[in-house]
Design a protein around this motif. Structure first.
Motif, mmCIF file in Angstrom:
data_model
loop_
_atom_site.group_PDB
_atom_site.id
_atom_site.type_symbol
_atom_site.label_atom_id
_atom_site.label_comp_id
_atom_site.label_asym_id
_atom_site.label_seq_id
_atom_site.Cartn_x
_atom_site.Cartn_y
_atom_site.Cartn_z
ATOM 1 N N LYS A 224 -26.212 -31.023 21.857
ATOM 2 C CA LYS A 224 -26.538 -31.678 23.336
ATOM 3 C C LYS A 224 -27.996 -32.480 23.258
ATOM 4 C CE LYS A 224 -22.838 -29.670 25.800
ATOM 5 N NZ LYS A 224 -22.463 -28.545 27.042
ATOM 6 N N GLU A 225 -29.005 -31.516 22.813
ATOM 7 C CA GLU A 225 -30.209 -32.024 23.091
ATOM 8 C C GLU A 225 -30.578 -32.980 22.083
ATOM 9 O OE1 GLU A 225 -34.143 -31.849 24.035
ATOM 10 O OE2 GLU A 225 -32.620 -30.821 24.925
ATOM 11 N N ALA A 226 -29.899 -32.889 20.685
ATOM 12 C CA ALA A 226 -30.361 -33.926 19.883
ATOM 13 C C ALA A 226 -29.754 -35.339 20.368
ATOM 14 C CB ALA A 226 -29.726 -33.638 18.673
ATOM 15 N N VAL A 227 -28.558 -35.341 21.256
ATOM 16 C CA VAL A 227 -27.956 -36.710 21.396
ATOM 17 C C VAL A 227 -28.191 -37.129 22.808
ATOM 18 C CG1 VAL A 227 -26.067 -36.146 19.660
ATOM 19 C CG2 VAL A 227 -25.682 -35.667 22.144
ATOM 20 N N LYS A 228 -29.070 -36.379 23.474
ATOM 21 C CA LYS A 228 -28.986 -36.752 25.010
ATOM 22 C C LYS A 228 -29.689 -38.151 25.067
ATOM 23 C CE LYS A 228 -33.643 -34.524 25.552
ATOM 24 N NZ LYS A 228 -34.147 -33.540 26.411
ATOM 25 N N GLY A 229 -30.582 -38.902 24.158
ATOM 26 C CA GLY A 229 -30.689 -39.935 24.511
ATOM 27 C C GLY A 229 -29.861 -41.121 23.950
ATOM 28 N N GLU A 230 -28.681 -40.881 23.428
ATOM 29 C CA GLU A 230 -27.643 -41.655 22.864
ATOM 30 C C GLU A 230 -26.804 -42.215 24.034
ATOM 31 O OE1 GLU A 230 -25.691 -40.904 19.381
ATOM 32 O OE2 GLU A 230 -27.654 -39.683 18.514
ATOM 33 N N GLY A 231 -26.534 -41.539 24.982
ATOM 34 C CA GLY A 231 -25.508 -41.882 26.068
ATOM 35 C C GLY A 231 -24.400 -41.586 25.419
ATOM 36 N N ALA A 232 -24.138 -40.482 24.588
ATOM 37 C CA ALA A 232 -22.637 -40.046 24.018
ATOM 38 C C ALA A 232 -22.275 -38.979 24.676
ATOM 39 C CB ALA A 232 -22.928 -39.996 22.364
ATOM 40 N N GLU A 233 -21.013 -38.887 24.773
ATOM 41 C CA GLU A 233 -20.266 -37.688 25.082
ATOM 42 C C GLU A 233 -20.076 -36.673 24.111
ATOM 43 O OE1 GLU A 233 -16.222 -36.891 27.774
ATOM 44 O OE2 GLU A 233 -16.689 -38.804 27.191
ATOM 45 N N VAL A 234 -20.352 -35.544 24.668
ATOM 46 C CA VAL A 234 -20.266 -34.386 23.667
ATOM 47 C C VAL A 234 -19.093 -33.494 24.171
ATOM 48 C CG1 VAL A 234 -21.294 -32.216 22.758
ATOM 49 C CG2 VAL A 234 -22.546 -34.315 23.274
ATOM 50 N N LEU A 235 -18.037 -33.291 23.496
ATOM 51 C CA LEU A 235 -16.812 -32.347 23.681
ATOM 52 C C LEU A 235 -16.923 -30.973 22.653
ATOM 53 C CD1 LEU A 235 -13.728 -34.674 23.690
ATOM 54 C CD2 LEU A 235 -15.072 -34.029 25.518
ATOM 55 N N VAL A 236 -16.549 -29.949 23.502
ATOM 56 C CA VAL A 236 -16.310 -28.838 22.568
ATOM 57 C C VAL A 236 -15.161 -28.290 22.601
ATOM 58 C CG1 VAL A 236 -17.064 -26.267 22.739
ATOM 59 C CG2 VAL A 236 -18.600 -28.007 23.932
ATOM 60 N N ILE A 237 -14.649 -28.257 21.409
ATOM 61 C CA ILE A 237 -13.066 -28.140 21.117
ATOM 62 C C ILE A 237 -13.126 -26.823 19.817
ATOM 63 C CG2 ILE A 237 -11.083 -28.969 19.818
ATOM 64 C CD1 ILE A 237 -11.669 -31.608 21.323
ATOM 65 N N SER A 238 -12.231 -26.061 19.695
ATOM 66 C CA SER A 238 -11.773 -25.094 18.648
ATOM 67 C C SER A 238 -10.543 -25.693 17.918
ATOM 68 C CB SER A 238 -11.665 -23.720 19.305
ATOM 69 O OG SER A 238 -11.102 -23.022 18.162
ATOM 70 N N ALA A 239 -10.926 -26.412 16.827
ATOM 71 C CA ALA A 239 -9.749 -26.699 15.973
ATOM 72 C C ALA A 239 -8.777 -25.617 15.884
ATOM 73 C CB ALA A 239 -10.235 -27.427 14.787
ATOM 74 N N LYS A 240 -9.156 -24.375 15.621
ATOM 75 C CA LYS A 240 -8.327 -23.347 15.237
ATOM 76 C C LYS A 240 -7.349 -22.964 16.351
ATOM 77 C CE LYS A 240 -8.752 -18.509 13.441
ATOM 78 N NZ LYS A 240 -7.664 -17.886 14.554
ATOM 79 N N ILE A 241 -8.163 -22.939 17.614
ATOM 80 C CA ILE A 241 -7.327 -22.785 18.780
ATOM 81 C C ILE A 241 -6.173 -23.957 18.961
ATOM 82 C CG2 ILE A 241 -7.035 -23.007 21.338
ATOM 83 C CD1 ILE A 241 -9.650 -21.378 21.213
ATOM 84 N N GLU A 242 -6.475 -25.230 18.537
ATOM 85 C CA GLU A 242 -5.717 -26.406 18.599
ATOM 86 C C GLU A 242 -4.519 -26.137 17.572
ATOM 87 O OE1 GLU A 242 -5.819 -28.390 21.288
ATOM 88 O OE2 GLU A 242 -7.560 -27.213 21.920
ATOM 89 N N SER A 243 -4.903 -25.839 16.635
ATOM 90 C CA SER A 243 -3.799 -25.706 15.484
ATOM 91 C C SER A 243 -2.823 -24.608 15.758
ATOM 92 C CB SER A 243 -4.343 -25.443 14.204
ATOM 93 O OG SER A 243 -4.926 -24.165 14.326
#
Length: 365
Positions: A224-243
């Protein structure tokens, strides 16, 4: 309109696992690089409660939701821009997409090897950014060579040359084209045919362990800190949970599983909706006894352009659009009730469609 989001990331960050959850297409998920060689493409339904509510009121013969194509692009590695690790093929696959979903590994697991030996999502992000930027730099440099001589006598060529020079300097500074604030939307019309990779909108997906899916973790904070200047969305997902969710048979079982984890919706749903938003898309509906359907348009479409999504003849022969606002339809319960209440508007060629409009087109060919 066929819209594609490409899932990218280094090998073994969870891309193919996530893709399997998103799609019925099955990408092989394995604990080694390059288990995905050809891009797998899945057609994903866009979740929209509005469509469900309309169908409950209209009771149509069939319901047709919006879709987006998700492309699982094989893991990139250092040197991809120079053809390393099937790099040219992978970069070509990215070029064909409308937007990028960048998956970053934000979990520790000694049983899942990392291609660079340690977990560091910022390093991983920079590796892929660099490869895409280098490829764009190569593309831009070649076009500059092509237009440089023409720019001395041709006005449009001069404009293109100047824009490419700005972009080249921006890329050489280790920046992506999408962050070039010196350019506006009209400028990009001159270089649209280049299909620059780092011009595409991007979303970052932090693939975390089960314990971090609600509040994130230190890796997520770094991203989040690294991309804050990009105006990009950051999603938090667990692929293990999703599977694990994907293996459950019924809707009720999936909801119970989510509730046990303290989640209101699956990460897959969040990702699909965010991808739709990333592409700057709107939805309008057609609603009748035969069919209730969602239609995908780009934000800012006029009524004739929206009609053209159904069929080009609708746009060519456009006469008018009859429009009911979604909330009015839900409140009053039917098209006839909306007409009786004066809630059906008749709009012409200049009408800009709003998200959620229920539309009926009159046309003559």
């Amino acid at each position: 309109m066929a819209l594609q989001c490409g899932i990218v990331g280094l090998p073994n960050v969870g891309k193919s696992t996530l893709f399997n959850c998103l799609s019925n297409a099955k990408a092989q998920a394995a604990n080694f690089p390059f288990c995905t060689i050809e891009p797998n493409i899945g057609v994903i339904t866009v979740p929209d409660e509005r469509l469900t509510k309309l169908a409950e009121l209209v009771k149509p013969n069939r319901v047709v939701p919006n879709t987006i194509e998700i492309v699982d692009i094989a893991g990139l590695v250092k040197g991809a821009s120079k053809g390393e690790g099937l790099g040219n093929q992978f970069l070509g696959n990215i070029r064909a997409t409308n937007a990028i979903i960048h998956v970053l590994r934000c979990f520790d697991d000694g049983n899942v090897i990392h291609v660079d030996g340690s977990v560091d999502p910022i390093r991983d992000k920079e590796i892929i950014d660099t490869e895409l930027q280098l490829k764009d730099l190569d593309t831009v440099s070649k076009r500059i060579q092509k237009v440089e001589k023409m720019a001395k006598t041709d006005k449009d060529a001069k404009r293109t040359f100047d824009l490419l020079s700005i972009i080249k300097t921006h890329l050489e500074g280790g920046n992506s084209v999408r962050s070039a604030t010196a350019l506006n939307a009209d400028d990009f019309d001159y270089i649209e045919d280049l299909g620059l990779l780092t011009q595409k909108p991007v979303m970052y997906v932090c693939n975390v362990d089960e314990n971090s899916v609600i509040n994130g973790n230190a890796y997520v904070d770094q991203v989040k800190e690294a991309v804050k200047g990009e105006g990009a969305e950051v999603l938090v997902i667990s692929a293990k949970i999703e599977s694990e969710i994907a293996e459950l048979e019924s809707y009720e079982e999936r909801q119970e599983f989510l509730a046990d984890l303290g989640l209101s919706e699956s990460g897959v749903n969040k990702l699909i909706v965010a991808a739709y938003r990333l592409l700057d898309l709107y939805t309008y509906f057609t609603a009748g006894v035969q069919e209730v359907r969602s239609w995908t348009i780009t934000k800012g479409f006029t009524a004739p352009q929206a009609a053209g999504v159904i069929h080009t003849d609708f746009e060519k022969g456009f006469i008018r659009a009859e429009v009911i606002k979604y909330n009015d339809f839900i409140t009053l319960g039917s098209e006839n009730a909306c007409k009786d209440a004066g809630k059906l508007g008749v709009e012409g060629k200049t009408y800009v469609v709003e998200d959620g409009d229920i539309m009926h087109f009159r046309f003559n060919v």
